[in-house]
Design a protein around this motif. Structure first.
Motif: not given
Length: 459
Positions: A38-43, A20-30, A48-49
């Motif tokens: 692209e997720l980032n949780d500040g750690s 389980l990964a949780q974070g904020w979306v930096r970018t989305r490519r469709d 991580v994609q």
């Protein structure tokens, strides 16, 4: 299911199932049948994609997962086929936790530092500021670790005080008096006897004086806390609220004080170089190309030491038009300090034995009667980063200094008592935490290394 931080996922040695990964979306490519998040949780700095395909049951409902949104992703950590990344998440479940609408200001483009200061509540999500505040956290830990490992005791000195340590008068008043109808005495002055503390009180500019009381009891102490200056200055190096590190050492003269200051700066810089490699790489590549060499130089070489008089002679010999004229008996300005470190010595410099008339009452007067046992550590790019001195331990000399500076012997009687009862030579210094952070990151403005900067006209 327990969340795994992204810094841990990216450090994995093997593929992992059902994470389980949780974070904020930096970018989305469709694409037609899948999209990348692209997720980032500040750690950590890196994202991580997550690869989300139509096999995810709510695929059509995930259009609201846009830049700035917070999400949960359950899936398998697998080797990535993309460039520049070792691992990615093959998503099995994606849940939108908090949507972000089109007004989210941190889109994938370059933003100016000035703009980011206007959204200080969101700027930690930007790569640069995430790195700054992770390094700030580690630097704070490193400071405590240095002193704890060298036998210092941590002391909390008052934030509300009646003492003006520096004698500059640039202090914030603390009061509960009614500002619309303040009580006044018979002579028309404010009646502070009716205030909360029954006397004028302020936010502290330094914990030094109280620190001396503990140093002359516990031997070696340090304070590390917020300090405040009501100085109407809008330079890139000044803030109205900042953090100070202030050690005080009993049975210590100026030479040993300079040794402690140099060892301290070297120690914490080395620790940051050893532990913050990923975040520092961002500063080396995008903030200050010469930063890595400068930090290594600080760690590897001894600091130059020069008396104030010698420093003035060096500056007077330079064929250069200074904004502030150089003259013995005046403070060195930032331009002078940076010339000494960046052009003349090309290294950090400790300047010592300053004129007594430009220094506070508590500094020990040297035998020449003209200078005091004071020192400043100057570093390239910043100028002064440490200021310290041997404190005046002779009661009669201290009392004379207090009289000359208009310091009340009644109000500061407790301070004089430290000399009256078992006085010893003792020394200390103060280091501006944010200036140290500016030095190790190469960030040029103090407003950008404080979470929420307090400056004139801005709170």
């Amino acid at each position: 299911m327990k969340r795994t931080e992204i810094v841990t996922l990216l450090a994995s040695e093997n593929e992992r199932e059902n994470i389980l990964a949780q974070g904020w979306v930096r970018t989305r490519r469709d694409s037609k049948d899948f999209f990348f998040l692209e997720l980032n949780d500040g750690s950590c700095l890196k994202n991580v994609q997550a690869v989300v395909t139509r096999d995810v049951s709510n695929f059509e409902e995930l259009k609201g997962v846009t830049t700035g949104a917070s999400v949960s992703v359950v899936g398998n950590l697998i080797a990535s086929q993309g460039k520049g990344q070792s691992w990615e998440i093959q998503a099995m479940e994606v849940t939108l936790i908090g949507a972000a609408d089109d007004s989210f200001p941190l889109q994938k483009k370059r933003h100016s530092m000035e703009f980011l200061r206007e959204i200080s509540h969101l700027r930690p999500r930007a790569n640069l500021f995430g790195a700054i505040f992770r390094v700030r956290s580690r630097l704070s830990f490193s400071i405590h670790r240095f002193f704890q490992e060298h036998g210092f005791f941590y002391v909390n000195t008052p934030i509300i005080t009646s003492s003006d340590c520096e004698g500059a008068g640039d202090m914030f008043k603390v009061t509960t008096l009614d500002m619309h109808e303040p009580p006044r005495s018979e002579d028309g002055f404010l009646d502070f006897s009716r205030d909360f503390f029954a006397q004028p009180t302020y936010l502290t500019v330094s914990g030094q004086l109280e620190g001396e009381a503990f140093a002359t009891s516990l031997g070696k102490i340090y304070t590390f806390g917020p300090t405040f200056r009501a100085e109407d200055s809008n330079t890139s190096r000044h803030a109205s609220e900042f953090w100070m590190v202030e050690p005080e050492i009993a049975f210590c003269d100026l030479q040993e004080d300079m040794d402690w200051a140099e060892d301290f700066v070297k120690w914490v810089v080395k620790d940051i170089l050893d532990t913050c490699k990923e975040d520092l790489a961002l500063f080396f590549n995008f903030v200050d190309k010469g930063l890595e060499e400068r930090l290594s130089f600080v760690v590897e070489r001894p600091f130059n030491r020069v008396s104030y008089t010698e420093a003035v002679d060096i500056l007077l010999a330079v064929d250069k038009k200074w904004e502030y004229p150089v003259e013995w008996g005046t403070n060195l300005q930032s331009e002078h300090e940076r010339y000494l470190t960046e052009e003349h010595f090309k290294s950090p410099v400790t300047v010592y034995d300053y004129p007594k008339d430009i220094k506070p009452f508590y500094m020990r007067i040297n035998d020449d009667g003209k200078t005091v046992a004071a020192m400043d550590v100057l570093v390239p790019g910043i100028g002064e980063i440490v200021g310290g001195s041997q404190r005046e331990e002779r009661l009669e000399v201290l009392l004379e200094n207090m009289k000359k500076h208009g310091i009340s012997e009644v109000d500061y009687g407790w301070y004089a008592d430290l000399r009256r009862y078992g006085s010893v030579p003792h020394s200390g210094f103060g280091l501006g935490f944010e200036r140290l952070l500016m030095f190790v990151t190469g960030v040029a403005n103090i407003r950008d290394v404080i979470p929420f900067a307090r400056t004139p006209g801005s709170a």
